[in-house]
Enzyme design. Sequence first.
Site, mmCIF file in Angstrom:
data_model
loop_
_atom_site.group_PDB
_atom_site.id
_atom_site.type_symbol
_atom_site.label_atom_id
_atom_site.label_comp_id
_atom_site.label_asym_id
_atom_site.label_seq_id
_atom_site.Cartn_x
_atom_site.Cartn_y
_atom_site.Cartn_z
ATOM 1 N N GLY A 12 -41.738 17.569 15.296
ATOM 2 C CA GLY A 12 -40.471 17.750 14.598
ATOM 3 C C GLY A 12 -40.260 16.673 13.568
ATOM 4 O O GLY A 12 -39.143 16.166 13.396
ATOM 5 N N SER A 14 -40.441 16.624 10.225
ATOM 6 C CA SER A 14 -40.133 16.922 8.830
ATOM 7 C C SER A 14 -38.707 16.600 8.430
ATOM 8 O O SER A 14 -38.408 16.465 7.241
ATOM 9 C CB SER A 14 -40.406 18.408 8.544
ATOM 10 O OG SER A 14 -39.548 19.233 9.318
ATOM 11 N N ASP A 63 -45.966 25.039 17.042
ATOM 12 C CA ASP A 63 -44.769 25.189 17.872
ATOM 13 C C ASP A 63 -45.004 24.463 19.186
ATOM 14 O O ASP A 63 -45.862 24.863 19.983
ATOM 15 C CB ASP A 63 -44.507 26.678 18.116
ATOM 16 C CG ASP A 63 -43.233 26.935 18.903
ATOM 17 O OD1 ASP A 63 -42.619 25.965 19.395
ATOM 18 O OD2 ASP A 63 -42.848 28.112 19.044
ATOM 19 N N TYR A 155 -28.557 22.005 26.681
ATOM 20 C CA TYR A 155 -29.142 20.866 25.971
ATOM 21 C C TYR A 155 -29.198 19.634 26.875
ATOM 22 O O TYR A 155 -30.229 18.955 26.961
ATOM 23 C CB TYR A 155 -28.321 20.566 24.719
ATOM 24 C CG TYR A 155 -28.872 19.459 23.860
ATOM 25 C CD1 TYR A 155 -29.907 19.702 22.955
ATOM 26 C CD2 TYR A 155 -28.363 18.165 23.941
ATOM 27 C CE1 TYR A 155 -30.410 18.695 22.155
ATOM 28 C CE2 TYR A 155 -28.862 17.151 23.150
ATOM 29 C CZ TYR A 155 -29.885 17.415 22.261
ATOM 30 O OH TYR A 155 -30.395 16.404 21.483
#
Length: 255
Positions: A12, A14, A63, A155
Amino acid sequence: MKLQGQVALVTGGSRGIGAAVCRRLAADGAAVAINYRSSEGPAKELAREIEAAGGRAITVHGDVADPAAAQEMVRMTIDDLGGLDILVNNAGVAQDALIFNMEMDDWLDVMKVNFGGVFHCTKAVLPHFMSKGAGVIVNVSSVMGERGWVGESNYAASKGAVNAFTRCCAMESARFGIRVNAVLPGFAPTDLVAGLTEGATGRSIKKQIPMRDFGEVEQIADVVRFLSGPESSYMTGSLVNVDGGAMTALGLGRP
């Protein structure tokens, strides 16, 4: 440059915290593999930025919720950058909802990425780290994994799993010279938590933080850099809060 000659894979990487981590590790000498799932443009732009500043960077599509993709990401990093020394498990998603309204996919999708990604990438990198007798894993978790918040049950549960996994992985890996720690950010403005840090909601939450402000992604990246480097060589299994003191107060668990 204390990370000179080291190679890091940041999942992750980016955007948001991940991009700040990539910049920080590269600034201290590490070659960086920037993982992305859908943000190819920002990932390639970040790689160009790092290279323009004199660093080394590649982009790695994959992914993290897919164990085969995690294996391929690790293989590509080792092949293209000549090794791998640091894994930063940062990729994450959120699908906020009250438990009463939460659908099964809201639960499973968050768990597959936030915890599944940590598990898959860690498992993928362990053989390489074990074979050379060294390696660093830093998991980007959240203070939500240690506390509660309205609408964040899926979460928070995923990050609680990351925290427990961090401790167990640290215990299993220490004899191989592998250190495993986690950073627990509080509220830091990113796309992931934009709904909680903007407008009246954001102002209300700030009042519950002892330092009366949100964190910056660069501040979180600094702690990831510390846990990746030699200064933290006697730390493993640690959960490090970067939250402006938010976890020192009970709060209401809502704005």
